[in-house]
Motif scaffolding. Structure first.
Motif, PDB file in Angstrom:
ATOM      1  N   GLY A 193       0.820  -1.209   0.000  1.00 28.29           N
ATOM      2  CA  GLY A 193       0.000   0.000   0.000  1.00 28.29           C
ATOM      3  C   GLY A 193       0.852   1.256   0.000  1.00 28.29           C
ATOM      4  O   GLY A 193       0.571   2.213  -0.737  1.00 28.29           O
ATOM      5  N   ARG A 194       1.900   1.297   0.812  1.00 31.32           N
ATOM      6  CA  ARG A 194       2.792   2.459   0.843  1.00 31.32           C
ATOM      7  C   ARG A 194       3.501   2.629  -0.492  1.00 31.32           C
ATOM      8  O   ARG A 194       3.653   3.748  -1.000  1.00 31.32           O
ATOM      9  CB  ARG A 194       3.831   2.293   1.953  1.00 31.32           C
ATOM     10  N   ALA A 195       3.958   1.522  -1.054  1.00 35.01           N
ATOM     11  CA  ALA A 195       4.645   1.595  -2.342  1.00 35.01           C
ATOM     12  C   ALA A 195       3.697   2.066  -3.439  1.00 35.01           C
ATOM     13  O   ALA A 195       4.082   2.862  -4.304  1.00 35.01           O
ATOM     14  CB  ALA A 195       5.224   0.230  -2.694  1.00 35.01           C
ATOM     15  N   LEU A 196       2.457   1.594  -3.410  1.00 33.88           N
ATOM     16  CA  LEU A 196       1.487   2.019  -4.412  1.00 33.88           C
ATOM     17  C   LEU A 196       1.228   3.513  -4.312  1.00 33.88           C
ATOM     18  O   LEU A 196       1.094   4.206  -5.335  1.00 33.88           O
ATOM     19  CB  LEU A 196       0.181   1.235  -4.240  1.00 33.88           C
ATOM     20  N   ASP A 197       1.162   4.042  -3.099  1.00 37.31           N
ATOM     21  CA  ASP A 197       0.956   5.475  -2.922  1.00 37.31           C
ATOM     22  C   ASP A 197       2.083   6.269  -3.586  1.00 37.31           C
ATOM     23  O   ASP A 197       1.841   7.295  -4.238  1.00 37.31           O
ATOM     24  CB  ASP A 197       0.884   5.796  -1.429  1.00 37.31           C
ATOM     25  N   ILE A 198       3.304   5.793  -3.464  1.00 36.77           N
ATOM     26  CA  ILE A 198       4.453   6.456  -4.096  1.00 36.77           C
ATOM     27  C   ILE A 198       4.340   6.400  -5.611  1.00 36.77           C
ATOM     28  O   ILE A 198       4.577   7.395  -6.312  1.00 36.77           O
ATOM     29  CB  ILE A 198       5.756   5.800  -3.611  1.00 36.77           C
ATOM     30  N   VAL A 199       3.948   5.249  -6.139  1.00 35.99           N
ATOM     31  CA  VAL A 199       3.816   5.106  -7.591  1.00 35.99           C
ATOM     32  C   VAL A 199       2.694   5.995  -8.122  1.00 35.99           C
ATOM     33  O   VAL A 199       2.842   6.649  -9.167  1.00 35.99           O
ATOM     34  CB  VAL A 199       3.562   3.633  -7.970  1.00 35.99           C
ATOM     35  N   LEU A 200       1.586   6.053  -7.419  1.00 35.23           N
ATOM     36  CA  LEU A 200       0.470   6.883  -7.868  1.00 35.23           C
ATOM     37  C   LEU A 200       0.862   8.354  -7.907  1.00 35.23           C
ATOM     38  O   LEU A 200       0.476   9.092  -8.830  1.00 35.23           O
ATOM     39  CB  LEU A 200      -0.741   6.675  -6.965  1.00 35.23           C
ATOM     40  N   ARG A 201       1.620   8.810  -6.915  1.00 36.41           N
ATOM     41  CA  ARG A 201       2.090  10.197  -6.931  1.00 36.41           C
ATOM     42  C   ARG A 201       3.020  10.437  -8.119  1.00 36.41           C
ATOM     43  O   ARG A 201       2.979  11.490  -8.744  1.00 36.41           O
ATOM     44  CB  ARG A 201       2.776  10.543  -5.610  1.00 36.41           C
ATOM     45  N   GLU A 202       3.834   9.456  -8.439  1.00 38.14           N
ATOM     46  CA  GLU A 202       4.710   9.542  -9.610  1.00 38.14           C
ATOM     47  C   GLU A 202       3.889   9.657 -10.904  1.00 38.14           C
ATOM     48  O   GLU A 202       4.268  10.365 -11.839  1.00 38.14           O
ATOM     49  CB  GLU A 202       5.599   8.282  -9.661  1.00 38.14           C
ATOM     50  N   LEU A 203       2.745   8.970 -10.932  1.00 37.76           N
ATOM     51  CA  LEU A 203       1.899   8.959 -12.127  1.00 37.76           C
ATOM     52  C   LEU A 203       0.887  10.100 -12.148  1.00 37.76           C
ATOM     53  O   LEU A 203       0.222  10.298 -13.176  1.00 37.76           O
ATOM     54  CB  LEU A 203       1.149   7.624 -12.216  1.00 37.76           C
ATOM     55  N   GLY A 204       0.747  10.815 -11.052  1.00 42.68           N
ATOM     56  CA  GLY A 204      -0.245  11.881 -10.986  1.00 42.68           C
ATOM     57  C   GLY A 204      -1.666  11.375 -10.889  1.00 42.68           C
ATOM     58  O   GLY A 204      -2.606  12.002 -11.381  1.00 42.68           O
ATOM     59  N   VAL A 205      -1.841  10.219 -10.246  1.00 44.91           N
ATOM     60  CA  VAL A 205      -3.159   9.602 -10.089  1.00 44.91           C
ATOM     61  C   VAL A 205      -3.527   9.597  -8.609  1.00 44.91           C
ATOM     62  O   VAL A 205      -2.695   9.301  -7.748  1.00 44.91           O
ATOM     63  CB  VAL A 205      -3.149   8.150 -10.627  1.00 44.91           C
TER      64      VAL A 205
END
Length: 264
Positions: A193-205
Protein backbone atom coordinates in the motif's frame (compact mmCIF):
# COMPACT_ATOMS: atom_id res chain seq x y z
CA UNK A 1 -13.69 7.14 -13.26
CA UNK A 2 -10.67 4.90 -12.61
CA UNK A 3 -7.28 5.87 -14.02
CA UNK A 4 -5.03 3.16 -12.56
CA UNK A 5 -5.18 -0.58 -11.88
CA UNK A 6 -2.78 -2.17 -9.37
CA UNK A 7 -2.35 -5.90 -9.89
CA UNK A 8 -0.74 -8.53 -7.72
CA UNK A 9 0.92 -11.28 -9.80
CA UNK A 10 0.84 -14.76 -8.17
CA UNK A 11 -2.74 -15.80 -7.47
CA UNK A 12 -4.17 -12.75 -9.24
CA UNK A 13 -2.93 -11.82 -12.71
CA UNK A 14 -1.10 -15.16 -13.11
CA UNK A 15 -2.90 -18.50 -12.97
CA UNK A 16 -1.99 -21.45 -10.75
CA UNK A 17 0.66 -22.44 -13.29
CA UNK A 18 2.23 -18.98 -12.82
CA UNK A 19 1.34 -18.07 -16.40
CA UNK A 20 -0.36 -15.03 -17.89
CA UNK A 21 -3.43 -16.15 -19.81
CA UNK A 22 -4.23 -14.64 -23.18
CA UNK A 23 -7.61 -13.50 -21.83
CA UNK A 24 -6.03 -11.53 -18.98
CA UNK A 25 -3.30 -10.15 -21.24
CA UNK A 26 -5.83 -8.91 -23.81
CA UNK A 27 -7.94 -7.27 -21.10
CA UNK A 28 -4.93 -5.50 -19.59
CA UNK A 29 -3.91 -4.21 -23.02
CA UNK A 30 -7.46 -3.01 -23.65
CA UNK A 31 -7.41 -1.09 -20.36
CA UNK A 32 -4.06 0.47 -21.27
CA UNK A 33 -5.48 1.50 -24.66
CA UNK A 34 -8.20 3.37 -22.74
CA UNK A 35 -5.51 5.25 -20.81
CA UNK A 36 -5.55 3.18 -17.61
CA UNK A 37 -2.15 3.01 -15.90
CA UNK A 38 -1.22 -0.56 -14.94
CA UNK A 39 0.86 -1.02 -11.77
CA UNK A 40 2.29 -4.50 -11.10
CA UNK A 41 2.84 -5.32 -7.42
CA UNK A 42 4.41 -8.56 -6.27
CA UNK A 43 6.15 -10.23 -3.34
CA UNK A 44 8.66 -11.61 -5.81
CA UNK A 45 11.90 -10.10 -7.07
CA UNK A 46 12.31 -7.47 -9.79
CA UNK A 47 13.20 -9.87 -12.61
CA UNK A 48 9.87 -11.71 -12.32
CA UNK A 49 7.90 -8.45 -12.37
CA UNK A 50 9.95 -7.18 -15.29
CA UNK A 51 9.24 -10.31 -17.33
CA UNK A 52 5.47 -9.78 -17.01
CA UNK A 53 5.79 -6.03 -17.57
CA UNK A 54 7.77 -6.61 -20.76
CA UNK A 55 5.16 -8.98 -22.14
CA UNK A 56 2.42 -6.42 -21.49
CA UNK A 57 4.54 -3.37 -22.41
CA UNK A 58 3.93 -1.89 -18.94
CA UNK A 59 6.22 1.11 -18.39
CA UNK A 60 5.04 2.23 -14.94
CA UNK A 61 7.26 1.64 -11.86
CA UNK A 62 7.21 -1.96 -10.62
CA UNK A 63 6.45 -2.76 -6.96
CA UNK A 64 8.63 -5.72 -5.95
CA UNK A 65 9.51 -7.61 -2.77
CA UNK A 66 6.21 -6.52 -1.18
CA UNK A 67 7.09 -2.84 -1.56
CA UNK A 68 10.74 -3.00 -0.47
CA UNK A 69 11.75 -2.11 -4.04
CA UNK A 70 9.99 0.23 -6.47
CA UNK A 71 11.83 0.48 -9.76
CA UNK A 72 11.16 1.89 -13.22
CA UNK A 73 11.48 -0.73 -15.96
CA UNK A 74 12.59 1.83 -18.56
CA UNK A 75 15.61 3.54 -17.05
CA UNK A 76 16.11 1.27 -14.02
CA UNK A 77 15.73 4.13 -11.55
CA UNK A 78 14.85 3.04 -8.02
CA UNK A 79 12.13 5.15 -6.39
CA UNK A 80 12.28 3.08 -3.19
CA UNK A 81 14.79 0.53 -1.91
CA UNK A 82 14.44 -0.57 1.70
CA UNK A 83 16.76 -3.16 3.21
CA UNK A 84 16.10 -6.07 5.52
CA UNK A 85 17.77 -6.23 8.95
CA UNK A 86 21.07 -8.02 8.28
CA UNK A 87 21.01 -10.10 11.48
CA UNK A 88 17.51 -11.35 10.73
CA UNK A 89 18.47 -12.22 7.15
CA UNK A 90 21.42 -14.25 8.41
CA UNK A 91 19.39 -16.08 11.06
CA UNK A 92 16.52 -16.91 8.74
CA UNK A 93 18.65 -18.07 5.82
CA UNK A 94 20.78 -20.21 8.13
CA UNK A 95 17.64 -21.85 9.48
CA UNK A 96 16.21 -22.21 5.98
CA UNK A 97 19.40 -23.86 4.76
CA UNK A 98 19.20 -26.36 7.64
CA UNK A 99 15.50 -27.08 7.04
CA UNK A 100 15.73 -27.25 3.25
CA UNK A 101 12.92 -24.73 2.77
CA UNK A 102 12.02 -23.31 -0.64
CA UNK A 103 13.63 -19.91 -0.20
CA UNK A 104 14.38 -16.85 -2.34
CA UNK A 105 16.94 -14.39 -0.97
CA UNK A 106 17.41 -11.07 -2.77
CA UNK A 107 20.70 -9.21 -2.36
CA UNK A 108 21.28 -6.30 -4.72
CA UNK A 109 20.38 -7.36 -8.26
CA UNK A 110 20.66 -11.08 -7.48
CA UNK A 111 18.05 -13.44 -6.08
CA UNK A 112 19.23 -16.84 -4.85
CA UNK A 113 17.12 -19.98 -4.90
CA UNK A 114 17.63 -23.66 -4.08
CA UNK A 115 18.17 -26.17 -6.87
CA UNK A 116 15.02 -28.12 -7.74
CA UNK A 117 14.38 -31.00 -10.17
CA UNK A 118 13.97 -29.75 -13.72
CA UNK A 119 15.81 -26.46 -13.12
CA UNK A 120 18.36 -25.53 -15.78
CA UNK A 121 20.46 -22.75 -14.21
CA UNK A 122 21.40 -21.28 -17.61
CA UNK A 123 17.73 -20.76 -18.46
CA UNK A 124 16.72 -18.95 -15.28
CA UNK A 125 15.41 -15.36 -15.62
CA UNK A 126 17.98 -12.61 -15.31
CA UNK A 127 19.16 -12.04 -11.75
CA UNK A 128 18.05 -15.47 -10.49
CA UNK A 129 20.83 -17.84 -9.40
CA UNK A 130 20.99 -21.24 -7.74
CA UNK A 131 22.72 -21.39 -4.34
CA UNK A 132 23.23 -24.48 -2.21
CA UNK A 133 23.35 -22.33 0.95
CA UNK A 134 21.78 -18.87 1.01
CA UNK A 135 23.48 -17.93 4.27
CA UNK A 136 26.84 -18.09 2.50
CA UNK A 137 25.83 -15.07 0.39
CA UNK A 138 24.35 -12.79 3.07
CA UNK A 139 27.48 -10.70 3.42
CA UNK A 140 27.68 -9.93 -0.31
CA UNK A 141 25.58 -6.80 0.24
CA UNK A 142 22.51 -5.37 1.92
CA UNK A 143 19.64 -7.89 1.61
CA UNK A 144 16.30 -6.64 0.29
CA UNK A 145 14.12 -9.56 1.37
CA UNK A 146 13.84 -13.25 2.10
CA UNK A 147 10.79 -15.06 0.68
CA UNK A 148 10.02 -18.56 1.98
CA UNK A 149 7.32 -21.02 0.97
CA UNK A 150 5.77 -23.96 2.91
CA UNK A 151 3.21 -24.15 5.67
CA UNK A 152 5.65 -25.36 8.33
CA UNK A 153 8.17 -22.64 7.44
CA UNK A 154 5.52 -19.93 7.77
CA UNK A 155 4.45 -21.19 11.17
CA UNK A 156 7.99 -21.61 12.51
CA UNK A 157 9.21 -18.21 11.33
CA UNK A 158 6.15 -16.43 12.71
CA UNK A 159 6.59 -18.08 16.11
CA UNK A 160 10.36 -17.73 16.27
CA UNK A 161 11.10 -14.32 14.80
CA UNK A 162 7.98 -12.13 15.03
CA UNK A 163 8.41 -11.33 18.76
CA UNK A 164 12.20 -10.97 18.55
CA UNK A 165 12.21 -8.55 15.62
CA UNK A 166 9.07 -6.52 16.31
CA UNK A 167 9.64 -3.00 14.97
CA UNK A 168 12.90 -3.98 13.24
CA UNK A 169 11.37 -5.93 10.35
CA UNK A 170 8.10 -6.68 8.62
CA UNK A 171 7.32 -10.38 8.65
CA UNK A 172 4.34 -10.74 6.34
CA UNK A 173 2.53 -14.07 6.60
CA UNK A 174 0.35 -15.03 3.63
CA UNK A 175 -1.96 -18.04 3.44
CA UNK A 176 -3.56 -18.14 -0.04
CA UNK A 177 -6.18 -20.84 -0.52
CA UNK A 178 -5.00 -22.48 -3.75
CA UNK A 179 -1.21 -22.31 -3.47
CA UNK A 180 1.60 -22.71 -0.96
CA UNK A 181 1.60 -20.49 2.11
CA UNK A 182 4.54 -18.10 2.24
CA UNK A 183 6.23 -15.53 4.43
CA UNK A 184 8.27 -12.55 3.25
CA UNK A 185 10.72 -10.72 5.49
CA UNK A 186 11.49 -7.09 4.67
CA UNK A 187 12.23 -3.68 6.15
CA UNK A 188 9.41 -2.60 8.52
CA UNK A 189 8.28 0.16 6.13
CA UNK A 190 8.04 -2.16 3.12
CA UNK A 191 4.37 -2.59 2.32
CA UNK A 192 2.47 -2.73 -0.96
CA UNK A 193 0.00 0.00 0.00
CA UNK A 194 2.79 2.46 0.84
CA UNK A 195 4.64 1.59 -2.34
CA UNK A 196 1.49 2.02 -4.41
CA UNK A 197 0.96 5.48 -2.92
CA UNK A 198 4.45 6.46 -4.10
CA UNK A 199 3.82 5.11 -7.59
CA UNK A 200 0.47 6.88 -7.87
CA UNK A 201 2.09 10.20 -6.93
CA UNK A 202 4.71 9.54 -9.61
CA UNK A 203 1.90 8.96 -12.13
CA UNK A 204 -0.24 11.88 -10.99
CA UNK A 205 -3.16 9.60 -10.09
CA UNK A 206 -5.25 9.90 -6.92
CA UNK A 207 -5.82 6.82 -4.74
CA UNK A 208 -9.59 7.13 -5.19
CA UNK A 209 -9.04 6.86 -8.96
CA UNK A 210 -7.36 3.47 -8.50
CA UNK A 211 -8.54 -0.15 -8.55
CA UNK A 212 -6.41 -2.70 -6.68
CA UNK A 213 -6.65 -6.48 -7.08
CA UNK A 214 -5.00 -9.21 -5.03
CA UNK A 215 -5.42 -12.57 -3.33
CA UNK A 216 -3.43 -12.48 -0.11
CA UNK A 217 -2.81 -10.62 3.12
CA UNK A 218 -0.02 -8.56 1.53
CA UNK A 219 -2.57 -6.97 -0.82
CA UNK A 220 -4.90 -5.59 1.85
CA UNK A 221 -2.89 -2.36 2.13
CA UNK A 222 -3.55 -1.67 -1.55
CA UNK A 223 -7.28 -2.32 -1.05
CA UNK A 224 -7.42 0.18 1.81
CA UNK A 225 -5.56 2.85 -0.16
CA UNK A 226 -7.52 2.49 -3.39
CA UNK A 227 -10.95 3.65 -4.42
CA UNK A 228 -11.92 0.07 -5.26
CA UNK A 229 -10.35 -3.05 -3.76
CA UNK A 230 -11.13 -6.38 -5.43
CA UNK A 231 -10.17 -9.73 -3.92
CA UNK A 232 -9.89 -12.90 -5.95
CA UNK A 233 -12.25 -15.79 -5.27
CA UNK A 234 -9.18 -17.80 -4.28
CA UNK A 235 -8.38 -15.33 -1.47
CA UNK A 236 -8.71 -16.24 2.23
CA UNK A 237 -11.92 -14.98 3.83
CA UNK A 238 -10.11 -12.29 5.84
CA UNK A 239 -8.75 -10.80 2.62
CA UNK A 240 -12.19 -10.86 1.00
CA UNK A 241 -13.60 -8.96 3.97
CA UNK A 242 -11.26 -6.04 3.23
CA UNK A 243 -12.36 -5.82 -0.42
CA UNK A 244 -15.44 -4.17 -1.90
CA UNK A 245 -15.86 -6.86 -4.56
CA UNK A 246 -14.79 -10.45 -5.14
CA UNK A 247 -13.71 -11.44 -8.66
CA UNK A 248 -13.59 -14.93 -10.17
CA UNK A 249 -10.43 -16.84 -9.32
CA UNK A 250 -7.04 -16.42 -10.98
CA UNK A 251 -7.74 -19.64 -12.92
CA UNK A 252 -11.01 -18.13 -14.18
CA UNK A 253 -9.43 -14.91 -15.54
CA UNK A 254 -10.77 -12.80 -12.69
CA UNK A 255 -8.59 -9.85 -13.73
CA UNK A 256 -10.21 -9.77 -17.18
CA UNK A 257 -13.66 -9.95 -15.53
CA UNK A 258 -12.88 -6.95 -13.32
CA UNK A 259 -11.40 -4.91 -16.17
CA UNK A 260 -14.48 -5.40 -18.31
CA UNK A 261 -16.85 -4.72 -15.40
CA UNK A 262 -15.19 -1.64 -13.89
CA UNK A 263 -12.76 -0.17 -16.41
CA UNK A 264 -14.14 -0.78 -19.89
Amino acid sequence: MYRALALDLDGTLLNSGLRLSNTNAEAVRAAMARGVQIVLATARFYGIALRTATRLDVQTPLICSNGALVKRPGDGKELVHLYLDHDLAREVTTLGDERGWEMFTTIGDTTYMQMRPGIIPERLPGGLKVAERHSDHIDEGAPTCVLIFRHDAVDEIAARFLPAYEGRARISVNRPTNSAHYVILTHPDAEKGRALDIVLRELGVQPEETVAMGDSESDVGMFRLSGLGIAMRNSPDEVKRDALHVAPSNDEDGVAWAIHKFLL
